[in-house]
Design an enzyme around this catalytic site. Sequence first.
Site, short mmCIF file in Angstrom:
data_model
loop_
_atom_site.label_atom_id
_atom_site.label_comp_id
_atom_site.label_asym_id
_atom_site.label_seq_id
_atom_site.Cartn_x
_atom_site.Cartn_y
_atom_site.Cartn_z
N LYS A 155 0.88 -1.19 0.00
CA LYS A 155 0.00 0.00 0.00
C LYS A 155 0.91 1.23 0.00
O LYS A 155 1.23 1.81 1.04
CB LYS A 155 -0.92 -0.05 1.23
N1 PMP Z 1 -7.71 -1.57 -3.56
C1 PMP Z 1 -7.18 -0.36 -3.37
C2 PMP Z 1 -6.43 0.27 -4.49
C3 PMP Z 1 -7.32 0.30 -2.14
O1 PMP Z 1 -6.79 1.51 -1.95
C4 PMP Z 1 -8.06 -0.32 -1.11
C5 PMP Z 1 -8.26 0.38 0.20
N2 PMP Z 1 -7.19 0.12 1.07
C6 PMP Z 1 -8.59 -1.60 -1.35
C7 PMP Z 1 -8.40 -2.19 -2.59
C8 PMP Z 1 -9.35 -2.32 -0.28
O2 PMP Z 1 -8.45 -2.74 0.71
P1 PMP Z 1 -8.92 -2.99 2.21
O3 PMP Z 1 -10.07 -3.89 2.15
O4 PMP Z 1 -7.73 -3.64 2.84
O5 PMP Z 1 -9.26 -1.66 2.78
#
Ligand code: PMP
Length: 297
Positions: A155
């Site tokens: 991330k």
């Molecule tokens: N894809 C992207 C590009 C994101 O930014 C997010 C948000 N973090 C997600 C998917 C979903 O991830 P999560 O369920 O871990 O929040």
Amino acid sequence: MIEYYNDETILFIDGNFVKASEAKIDLFGQTLHYGYGVFEGIRSYETVNGIKVFKPRTHFERLQRSCDLMGIPFTYSVEELIQLTYQVLEKNNLSNAYIRPLVFCGPNMELTAPSDVSLMITAWACEQHPNLKQKRICISSFQRPNPKAVTVEAKVCGLYVNSILATTEARRRGFDDGLLLDLNGFVAEGPGANFFYEKDGVVYTPPAKSILPGITRKTVIDVCKELDLPVEEKYFKPEDLFEADSAFFCSTMNEIVAIESVEGQPVAKLWKDSMGALIQETYRNIVLDKSYSYVIV
Ligand code: PMP
């Protein structure tokens, strides 16, 4: 506009709790210039058993892994991070909140890994019931980044340029959000959410190849297995969505969000009759620590 902080807000930065309005960062930092930093997005809820951060361990393990994959030295343990998070919530009197840990790097204009690394953890109030408005989405002209060009499972701050471009384009075209494809033209994910669709009693989602494999995505897959709802990871094209019975985005921030139409073509089912609606309700019961066995009939 969400109020991220005010004069009273306290955040954690590098070993200290300080007022957000007084915290300082270096304008020559590598993260500010190059987007070379990593972060997390976590939710806390006022549950039947008190204030609970949802899946904090999984989020902080992903933060550590994002640092590892980027070569950013990071020494905090998961236990420490969880403790700090609860302290931030307490100091700000927050229960239903969005928590934002950010690992950022100090001055370094070289294109090399940093030695000076900082951690901040902040949080702001987040409504318990997110916006349930259904989304009208379009297919973005922007692809998700090539996983051979950048590590997409981390991330990483800089990757969100791609997300901002896609969202801006979607809004300019009059849609709520965009859906991005991968470099082979298969559906990947939304700008900040993973994607699922339902067809003939099966829920499909793209494999974890050109996407951020979300923690909510994993919870949704687990919920499907728990509820005996068939769920499959597979590659599919945007055209397949014109036949979809229903579709949804999922993310920590917005949980499960119904999709009303893709490029103006409505999905076949009403949301309340879809598998997504059942998953949405179950997810909500899980984050609120309520028993959800009653939905299994
Ligand atoms: N894809 C992207 C590009 C994101 O930014 C997010 C948000 N973090 C997600 C998917 C979903 O991830 P999560 O369920 O871990 O929040």
